[in-house]
Design a protein around this motif. Sequence first.
Motif, PDB file in Angstrom:
ATOM      1  N   ALA A 430      -6.695   0.441  -1.538  1.00  0.00           N
ATOM      2  CA  ALA A 430      -6.003   0.149  -0.282  1.00  0.00           C
ATOM      3  C   ALA A 430      -4.775  -0.728  -0.537  1.00  0.00           C
ATOM      4  CB  ALA A 430      -6.951  -0.526   0.698  1.00  0.00           C
ATOM      5  N   GLU A 431      -4.922  -1.715  -1.409  1.00  0.00           N
ATOM      6  CA  GLU A 431      -3.791  -2.589  -1.738  1.00  0.00           C
ATOM      7  C   GLU A 431      -2.687  -1.805  -2.438  1.00  0.00           C
ATOM      8  OE1 GLU A 431      -5.507  -5.642  -4.105  1.00  0.00           O
ATOM      9  OE2 GLU A 431      -6.576  -6.591  -2.443  1.00  0.00           O
ATOM     10  N   PHE A 432      -3.085  -0.932  -3.344  1.00  0.00           N
ATOM     11  CA  PHE A 432      -2.105  -0.127  -4.078  1.00  0.00           C
ATOM     12  C   PHE A 432      -1.381   0.832  -3.139  1.00  0.00           C
ATOM     13  CE2 PHE A 432      -1.577   3.343  -7.531  1.00  0.00           C
ATOM     14  CZ  PHE A 432      -0.249   2.992  -7.710  1.00  0.00           C
ATOM     15  N   GLN A 433      -2.110   1.438  -2.210  1.00  0.00           N
ATOM     16  CA  GLN A 433      -1.472   2.349  -1.252  1.00  0.00           C
ATOM     17  C   GLN A 433      -0.441   1.606  -0.401  1.00  0.00           C
ATOM     18  OE1 GLN A 433      -2.034   5.838  -1.092  1.00  0.00           O
ATOM     19  NE2 GLN A 433      -0.105   5.586   0.007  1.00  0.00           N
ATOM     20  N   ALA A 434      -0.745   0.374  -0.037  1.00  0.00           N
ATOM     21  CA  ALA A 434       0.211  -0.425   0.732  1.00  0.00           C
ATOM     22  C   ALA A 434       1.483  -0.677  -0.075  1.00  0.00           C
ATOM     23  CB  ALA A 434      -0.429  -1.740   1.149  1.00  0.00           C
ATOM     24  N   ILE A 435       1.319  -0.874  -1.373  1.00  0.00           N
ATOM     25  CA  ILE A 435       2.474  -1.068  -2.254  1.00  0.00           C
ATOM     26  C   ILE A 435       3.313   0.204  -2.323  1.00  0.00           C
ATOM     27  CG2 ILE A 435       3.185  -1.482  -4.654  1.00  0.00           C
ATOM     28  CD1 ILE A 435       0.640  -3.273  -4.882  1.00  0.00           C
ATOM     29  N   ILE A 436       2.638   1.353  -2.470  1.00  0.00           N
ATOM     30  CA  ILE A 436       3.335   2.639  -2.517  1.00  0.00           C
ATOM     31  C   ILE A 436       4.121   2.859  -1.226  1.00  0.00           C
ATOM     32  CG2 ILE A 436       3.015   5.146  -2.581  1.00  0.00           C
ATOM     33  CD1 ILE A 436       0.472   4.618  -4.275  1.00  0.00           C
ATOM     34  N   ASP A 437       3.489   2.589  -0.094  1.00  0.00           N
ATOM     35  CA  ASP A 437       4.143   2.802   1.209  1.00  0.00           C
ATOM     36  C   ASP A 437       5.309   1.846   1.395  1.00  0.00           C
ATOM     37  OD1 ASP A 437       2.260   4.749   1.722  1.00  0.00           O
ATOM     38  OD2 ASP A 437       0.958   3.447   2.928  1.00  0.00           O
ATOM     39  N   LYS A 438       5.138   0.608   0.944  1.00  0.00           N
ATOM     40  CA  LYS A 438       6.221  -0.378   1.054  1.00  0.00           C
ATOM     41  C   LYS A 438       7.431   0.031   0.218  1.00  0.00           C
ATOM     42  CE  LYS A 438       5.937  -4.124  -1.298  1.00  0.00           C
ATOM     43  NZ  LYS A 438       5.507  -5.438  -1.870  1.00  0.00           N
ATOM     44  N   ASP A 439       7.139   0.576  -0.968  1.00  0.00           N
ATOM     45  CA  ASP A 439       8.238   0.986  -1.840  1.00  0.00           C
ATOM     46  C   ASP A 439       9.088   2.085  -1.220  1.00  0.00           C
ATOM     47  OD1 ASP A 439       7.687  -0.859  -3.772  1.00  0.00           O
ATOM     48  OD2 ASP A 439       6.842   0.541  -5.233  1.00  0.00           O
ATOM     49  N   LYS A 440       8.487   2.900  -0.365  1.00  0.00           N
ATOM     50  CA  LYS A 440       9.245   3.981   0.272  1.00  0.00           C
ATOM     51  C   LYS A 440      10.344   3.462   1.176  1.00  0.00           C
ATOM     52  CE  LYS A 440       5.350   7.251   0.359  1.00  0.00           C
ATOM     53  NZ  LYS A 440       4.422   7.999   1.239  1.00  0.00           N
ATOM     54  N   THR A 441      10.204   2.223   1.629  1.00  0.00           N
ATOM     55  CA  THR A 441      11.198   1.643   2.531  1.00  0.00           C
ATOM     56  C   THR A 441      12.322   0.946   1.786  1.00  0.00           C
ATOM     57  OG1 THR A 441      10.074  -0.519   2.716  1.00  0.00           O
ATOM     58  CG2 THR A 441       9.338   1.251   4.197  1.00  0.00           C
ATOM     59  N   LYS A 442      12.206   0.849   0.477  1.00  0.00           N
ATOM     60  CA  LYS A 442      13.218   0.130  -0.305  1.00  0.00           C
ATOM     61  C   LYS A 442      14.404   1.028  -0.624  1.00  0.00           C
ATOM     62  CE  LYS A 442      10.106  -3.213  -2.410  1.00  0.00           C
ATOM     63  NZ  LYS A 442       9.584  -3.807  -3.652  1.00  0.00           N
TER      64      LYS A 442
END
Length: 442
Positions: A430-442
């Motif tokens: 779950a933590e890793f998925q949040a990181i992946i999703d956050k990176d999409k906004t960069k």
Amino acid sequence: MFKHSRTTAAALLLTLLVGVASACSPSQEAAPDKPGGAAAADKPFAGKKVTVFALNHPWSDTIKGSIQQLEASTGMKVDFQVIGEDQLQQKLAVQFTTNAASPDVFMYRPYMDKILYHKNGWTSPLNDYVNKDAAYDFADFAKSSIEAATIENKIESIPVFTDQFVLYYRKDILEKNGIAVPATLDELTAAAKKLHDPAHDFYGFVGRGQRNALVTAVSSFVFSQGGDFMKGDKAAINTPEAIKGFQTYATLIKDYGPQGVLNMSWPQASAIFAQGKAAFYAETASVYKNTTDPEKSLVKDKIGFAKFPAGDAGAKPYNITAWSLAINSKSANKDAAWEFIQWATNKENVLKTQRAGAPGARSSLWTTKEGIETYPADLAEAIQETMKIGVGHNVPEVISVGEARDAVGSVVVKAALGEDIKAAADQANAEFQAIIDKDKTK
């Protein structure tokens, strides 16, 4: 495909560069490439200057010693700047976030940085260059090493040296106990269990245990059990296959490792092995001299090397590009910059740097006497085999690699501390998925 990310660039600069000097002035940048006249035929880059930022490493020392040959044959001048790793990251960030045309060529770590650099438009794709000269023999580079330097079918850099994950073992201990070199992960675990003797300060296995550092090590266990960190843009570290890989590694360091293993990165683990206190050590081949150096090792003549053992999915150790050469997208001298890269990574120079201790990515050189005679014979064989079957990454392929490594590594740490590994994997996923999703906004 990606657009330049001002936010990401600014964040990187702010994080890395407090107190770092500003970028070079335009007067320091080289003039654009221009077609040469008839007099330039023999020295096509006469009058050109190429600035190279290189890592402080034996590879750079070897190349630097031959640069005069390149300058004499091409007419170009090469400003070859050797820089420590932390300072190199800082200097590159300064140059790129200010759109500087210098350096023309730079060394970087594609397994950590290629996505960020690509997304921000800091690297110039090399697809149009690599096959221009048949003598360069681009097909000679190991497939996985090029995959590690490629994103969205764009070749972002050329490998200069590589890392292969292999098994280190004590030849004398295995022979004394009638144990064959493990061919599978089950055999490795069984052998480590049999040889583990903590009462006499001897351990069945040693490896990285620090949360962030262990990710590169556990990757080969995960791959070989059929898992991976991601499937597409979805986190996959809580699949049954991935969990089995994490559990295999956690068992080895928890049940058969030395006290304090969770505080160890590779220098500490290799020191334990070099002191003769462990039967097995799984690590990148490139640090082998730390275990065989007569001044550091008590067991220098008793160490063997083998291909990483197979799991349920076979043997799938990593074979990555550790460092590579790229061209600054803002360089005004891209043709001359490529000429430098092509020269530095041709067969002759890769042979020189490989013999100096930097394992190269050219497959052909691992089949020649000259290419392997400076390495232990069994290590050279393990490297050659790994280059054929290796996986081209050993960390999550995201922008926020450091954060992702912390999430992934926590699975092993919690399992080694006795916590439920499935619960740990679910939380980390779950933590890793949040990181992946956050990176999409960069």
